[in-house]
Design an enzyme around this catalytic site. Structure first.
Site, PDB file in Angstrom:
ATOM      1  N   GLN A  43       0.804  -1.231   0.000  1.00  0.00           N
ATOM      2  CA  GLN A  43       0.000   0.000   0.000  1.00  0.00           C
ATOM      3  C   GLN A  43       0.838   1.283   0.000  1.00  0.00           C
ATOM      4  O   GLN A  43       0.419   2.299  -0.578  1.00  0.00           O
ATOM      5  CB  GLN A  43      -0.957  -0.014   1.199  1.00  0.00           C
ATOM      6  CG  GLN A  43      -1.886  -1.223   1.221  1.00  0.00           C
ATOM      7  CD  GLN A  43      -2.638  -1.401   2.534  1.00  0.00           C
ATOM      8  OE1 GLN A  43      -3.171  -0.454   3.105  1.00  0.00           O
ATOM      9  NE2 GLN A  43      -2.690  -2.625   3.036  1.00  0.00           N
ATOM     10  N   CYS A 162      -1.531   5.318   7.861  1.00  0.00           N
ATOM     11  CA  CYS A 162      -0.622   6.294   7.257  1.00  0.00           C
ATOM     12  C   CYS A 162      -1.179   7.720   7.340  1.00  0.00           C
ATOM     13  O   CYS A 162      -1.706   8.251   6.347  1.00  0.00           O
ATOM     14  CB  CYS A 162      -0.269   5.941   5.824  1.00  0.00           C
ATOM     15  SG  CYS A 162       1.153   6.912   5.301  1.00  0.00           S
ATOM     16  N   ASP A 301      -2.648  -2.320  12.164  1.00  0.00           N
ATOM     17  CA  ASP A 301      -3.663  -1.263  12.188  1.00  0.00           C
ATOM     18  C   ASP A 301      -4.827  -1.575  13.135  1.00  0.00           C
ATOM     19  O   ASP A 301      -5.496  -0.656  13.608  1.00  0.00           O
ATOM     20  CB  ASP A 301      -4.221  -1.050  10.775  1.00  0.00           C
ATOM     21  CG  ASP A 301      -3.179  -0.511   9.804  1.00  0.00           C
ATOM     22  OD1 ASP A 301      -2.099  -0.090  10.259  1.00  0.00           O
ATOM     23  OD2 ASP A 301      -3.462  -0.513   8.590  1.00  0.00           O
ATOM     24  N   CYS A 346       6.706   7.940   8.924  1.00  0.00           N
ATOM     25  CA  CYS A 346       5.797   8.452   7.929  1.00  0.00           C
ATOM     26  C   CYS A 346       6.643   9.070   6.816  1.00  0.00           C
ATOM     27  O   CYS A 346       7.243  10.126   7.010  1.00  0.00           O
ATOM     28  CB  CYS A 346       4.943   9.508   8.630  1.00  0.00           C
ATOM     29  SG  CYS A 346       3.506   9.888   7.708  1.00  0.00           S
TER      30      CYS A 346
HETATM   31  P1  FAD Z   1      -3.135  -4.811   6.180  1.00  0.00           P
HETATM   32  O1  FAD Z   1      -1.780  -4.874   5.582  1.00  0.00           O
HETATM   33  O2  FAD Z   1      -4.134  -3.914   5.561  1.00  0.00           O
HETATM   34  O3  FAD Z   1      -3.681  -6.306   6.202  1.00  0.00           O
HETATM   35  C1  FAD Z   1      -4.903  -6.688   6.772  1.00  0.00           C
HETATM   36  C2  FAD Z   1      -5.284  -8.050   6.165  1.00  0.00           C
HETATM   37  O4  FAD Z   1      -6.390  -8.582   6.905  1.00  0.00           O
HETATM   38  C3  FAD Z   1      -5.722  -7.917   4.719  1.00  0.00           C
HETATM   39  O5  FAD Z   1      -4.943  -8.808   3.913  1.00  0.00           O
HETATM   40  C4  FAD Z   1      -7.190  -8.314   4.738  1.00  0.00           C
HETATM   41  O6  FAD Z   1      -7.602  -9.013   3.578  1.00  0.00           O
HETATM   42  C5  FAD Z   1      -7.275  -9.187   5.986  1.00  0.00           C
HETATM   43  N1  FAD Z   1      -8.605  -9.223   6.582  1.00  0.00           N
HETATM   44  C6  FAD Z   1      -9.488  -8.194   6.685  1.00  0.00           C
HETATM   45  N2  FAD Z   1     -10.622  -8.630   7.259  1.00  0.00           N
HETATM   46  C7  FAD Z   1     -10.442  -9.939   7.540  1.00  0.00           C
HETATM   47  C8  FAD Z   1     -11.260 -10.933   8.138  1.00  0.00           C
HETATM   48  N3  FAD Z   1     -12.503 -10.679   8.532  1.00  0.00           N
HETATM   49  N4  FAD Z   1     -10.749 -12.184   8.283  1.00  0.00           N
HETATM   50  C9  FAD Z   1      -9.487 -12.464   7.874  1.00  0.00           C
HETATM   51  N5  FAD Z   1      -8.678 -11.566   7.285  1.00  0.00           N
HETATM   52  C10 FAD Z   1      -9.160 -10.323   7.131  1.00  0.00           C
HETATM   53  N6  FAD Z   1       2.806   2.480   5.835  1.00  0.00           N
HETATM   54  C11 FAD Z   1       4.116   2.791   5.891  1.00  0.00           C
HETATM   55  O7  FAD Z   1       4.837   2.235   6.718  1.00  0.00           O
HETATM   56  N7  FAD Z   1       4.668   3.708   5.061  1.00  0.00           N
HETATM   57  C12 FAD Z   1       3.953   4.339   4.120  1.00  0.00           C
HETATM   58  O8  FAD Z   1       4.468   5.144   3.352  1.00  0.00           O
HETATM   59  C13 FAD Z   1       2.560   4.039   4.014  1.00  0.00           C
HETATM   60  N8  FAD Z   1       1.807   4.644   3.087  1.00  0.00           N
HETATM   61  C14 FAD Z   1       0.509   4.270   2.933  1.00  0.00           C
HETATM   62  C15 FAD Z   1      -0.228   4.870   1.919  1.00  0.00           C
HETATM   63  C16 FAD Z   1      -1.524   4.486   1.706  1.00  0.00           C
HETATM   64  C17 FAD Z   1      -2.297   5.144   0.609  1.00  0.00           C
HETATM   65  C18 FAD Z   1      -2.112   3.460   2.491  1.00  0.00           C
HETATM   66  C19 FAD Z   1      -3.522   3.012   2.219  1.00  0.00           C
HETATM   67  C20 FAD Z   1      -1.383   2.869   3.519  1.00  0.00           C
HETATM   68  C21 FAD Z   1      -0.072   3.264   3.756  1.00  0.00           C
HETATM   69  N9  FAD Z   1       0.693   2.721   4.787  1.00  0.00           N
HETATM   70  C22 FAD Z   1       2.015   3.063   4.905  1.00  0.00           C
HETATM   71  C23 FAD Z   1       0.056   1.911   5.835  1.00  0.00           C
HETATM   72  C24 FAD Z   1       0.323   0.411   5.768  1.00  0.00           C
HETATM   73  O9  FAD Z   1       0.015  -0.110   4.496  1.00  0.00           O
HETATM   74  C25 FAD Z   1      -0.513  -0.282   6.842  1.00  0.00           C
HETATM   75  O10 FAD Z   1      -0.317   0.377   8.079  1.00  0.00           O
HETATM   76  C26 FAD Z   1      -0.116  -1.751   7.000  1.00  0.00           C
HETATM   77  O11 FAD Z   1      -0.406  -2.453   5.810  1.00  0.00           O
HETATM   78  C27 FAD Z   1      -0.847  -2.365   8.185  1.00  0.00           C
HETATM   79  O12 FAD Z   1      -0.678  -3.744   8.217  1.00  0.00           O
HETATM   80  P2  FAD Z   1      -1.872  -4.692   8.732  1.00  0.00           P
HETATM   81  O13 FAD Z   1      -1.385  -6.079   8.537  1.00  0.00           O
HETATM   82  O14 FAD Z   1      -2.340  -4.248  10.057  1.00  0.00           O
HETATM   83  O15 FAD Z   1      -3.066  -4.402   7.709  1.00  0.00           O
END
Ligand code: FAD
Length: 402
Positions: A43, A162, A301, A346
């Site tokens: 992302q 983010c 997150d 960030c």
């Molecule tokens: P995610 O990577 O979103 O993964 C969550 C997973 O859970 C997904 O695969 C989803 O399919 C799954 N899921 C959802 N619901 C269920 C369910 N009910 N059952 C089972 N699985 C489920 N971070 C940085 O460090 N630097 C940056 O520059 C940066 N820029 C960004 C820019 C944008 C536009 C965006 C959108 C995000 C950015 N981020 C950045 C943030 C970063 O991508 C997220 O903080 C990070 O991916 C969080 O990881 P996560 O595993 O918590 O969530």
């Protein structure tokens, strides 16, 4: 009903990283990931796609290529979690029980909380970098701006992933306009319910200089509540500084509006017994262990930790969670020395070819990790963002190596 020693909900940044690190530490662990999506996204590069400087396809890879070897992939969606029964229920109907649980389903994007947004998105100048499919449209809209146009950028009044993303695309748009002789001819304005440009003073001062350089505007205490796509109008609540109450509305005609929608904990987490009062997973902010269910951990997150939500935060959280979970397996207590203090970073793209890397912690203190001064925009940080960090992500972090 199936059972796993370690069950991970969500195979995004956090879920895959933890699975890979666990298996590297102990090959005999029985680990399963519940993840519905066939694709895994990087992302952080979406903003670069928006700005026409990164290949959209390169931000997407097959999930199956990143499930660590020996880890079971349950291709389903979790419907409920019961911390009390050490069990999750899948949307397809079955239950999965566990000895240890990692809750990492990310954040929920509440598009519907802005009236008219779901219908308006992707046409008439309404764009967002919070969806893979939308990124190329932002670039299309950005390129079509002409003298006399108005371009708005919004932030919601909720936690978001983010926190810098709303302004990154604004600075890139402003730089694009400058390079094409349109600076001062297109109105560029951030509409934010917040009180300031950035929460950490040392970075805020630099960003204020960036704003001055582009001559863009920044409205505080202003919250997007409606998009009238048929008229190219956006409606903003005006919020009183002291009371937080809505005192009126501002209606603006837009040619471009880049929307960062409201976000919250996933509904199934909010409704489960592992949630805190705000819906996030209730974990100790330093150990990442659940405060009521010692066999449950969370990061990323969805975790109820008061850091800025980023992949960079996950990178620091994962080894803490893994060390503490492995110790709990052995001795029923967390380690003495593995703690998370809110590190996040960030990467603020302040123009094409330059970036400011804002690294800070729970106390909003700068928390630098590189041997150079990243407190001001630098070309080297742009190179880091565009070329180095994606490699670090796919080849290091998701493989449990970084
Ligand atoms: P995610 O990577 O979103 O993964 C969550 C997973 O859970 C997904 O695969 C989803 O399919 C799954 N899921 C959802 N619901 C269920 C369910 N009910 N059952 C089972 N699985 C489920 N971070 C940085 O460090 N630097 C940056 O520059 C940066 N820029 C960004 C820019 C944008 C536009 C965006 C959108 C995000 C950015 N981020 C950045 C943030 C970063 O991508 C997220 O903080 C990070 O991916 C969080 O990881 P996560 O595993 O918590 O969530």
């Amino acid at each position: 009903m199936s059972h796993h020693q370690v069950l991970i909900v969500g195979g995004g940044t956090a879920g895959i990283t933890v699975a890979a690190q666990l298996r590297r530490k102990n090959r005999t662990l029985d680990v399963a990931i519940i993840e519905p999506s066939e694709v895994h996204y990087y992302q952080p590069a979406w903003t670069l796609v928006d700005a026409g400087t990164y290949d959209q396809q390169a931000t997407k890879k097959r999930t199956e290529d990143y499930i660590p070897s020996g880890v079971a992939w349950i291709k389903d969606r979790v419907a409920t979690i019961s911390g009390a029964d050490s069990k999750v229920t899948l949307e397809s109907g079955g239950d999965v029980t566990y000895d240890y649980l990692v809750v990492a389903p990310g954040i929920q994007i509440d598009w519907h909380k802005v009236k008219g947004l779901p219908e308006a998105l992707g046409k008439g100048g309404v764009c967002s970098n919070y969806l893979y499919d939308q990124a190329p449209y932002t670039w299309e809209v950005l390129k079509s701006l002409k003298a006399g146009d108005k371009a708005f950028f919004t932030q919601p009044n909720t936690p978001i992933k983010c926190g810098g993303a709303p302004q990154k695309i604004m600075w890139l748009t402003a730089d694009y306009l400058r390079r094409n002789g349109l600076q001062g001819k297109v109105d560029v304005e951030m509409m934010s319910p917040g009180t300031m440009l950035f929460g950490v003073e040392v970075f805020r001062k630099q960003l204020e200089k960036v704003q001055a350089r582009y001559g863009s505007k920044w409205s505080h205490y202003t919250n997007l509540v409606e998009i009238r796509g048929d008229k190219n109008e956006a409606v903003f609540d005006l919020i009183d500084k002291e009371t937080g109450e809505v005192t009126g509305q501002r209606v603006e005609h837009y040619n471009m509006i880049h929307v960062v929608p409201p976000q919250s904990a996933p509904d199934f987490v909010k409704q489960s017994d592992v949630a805190n009062a705000d819906g996030w997973v209730e974990v100790d902010h330093n150990t990442l262990q659940h405060t009521r269910f010692p066999n449950v951990f969370s990061l990323g997150d969805a975790a109820g930790t008061p850091n800025a939500k980023t992949g960079a935060a996950v990178r620091k959280q994962a080894p803490v969670l893994v060390a503490n979970m492995l110790r709990v397996m052995k001795e029923d207590k967390v380690t003495d020395d593995k703690r998370y203090f809110g590190y996040t970073s960030c990467p603020l793209t302040t123009g094409y070819g330059e970036m400011l890397l804002a690294e800070f912690n729970y106390k909003n203190e700068p928390d630098p990790s590189l041997p150079i001064n990243t407190k001001k925009p630098r070309k080297s940080m742009w190179i880091l963002k565009k070329y180095v960090l994606p490699q670090l992500y796919w080849k290091g972090m998701l493989r449990g190596r970084a």
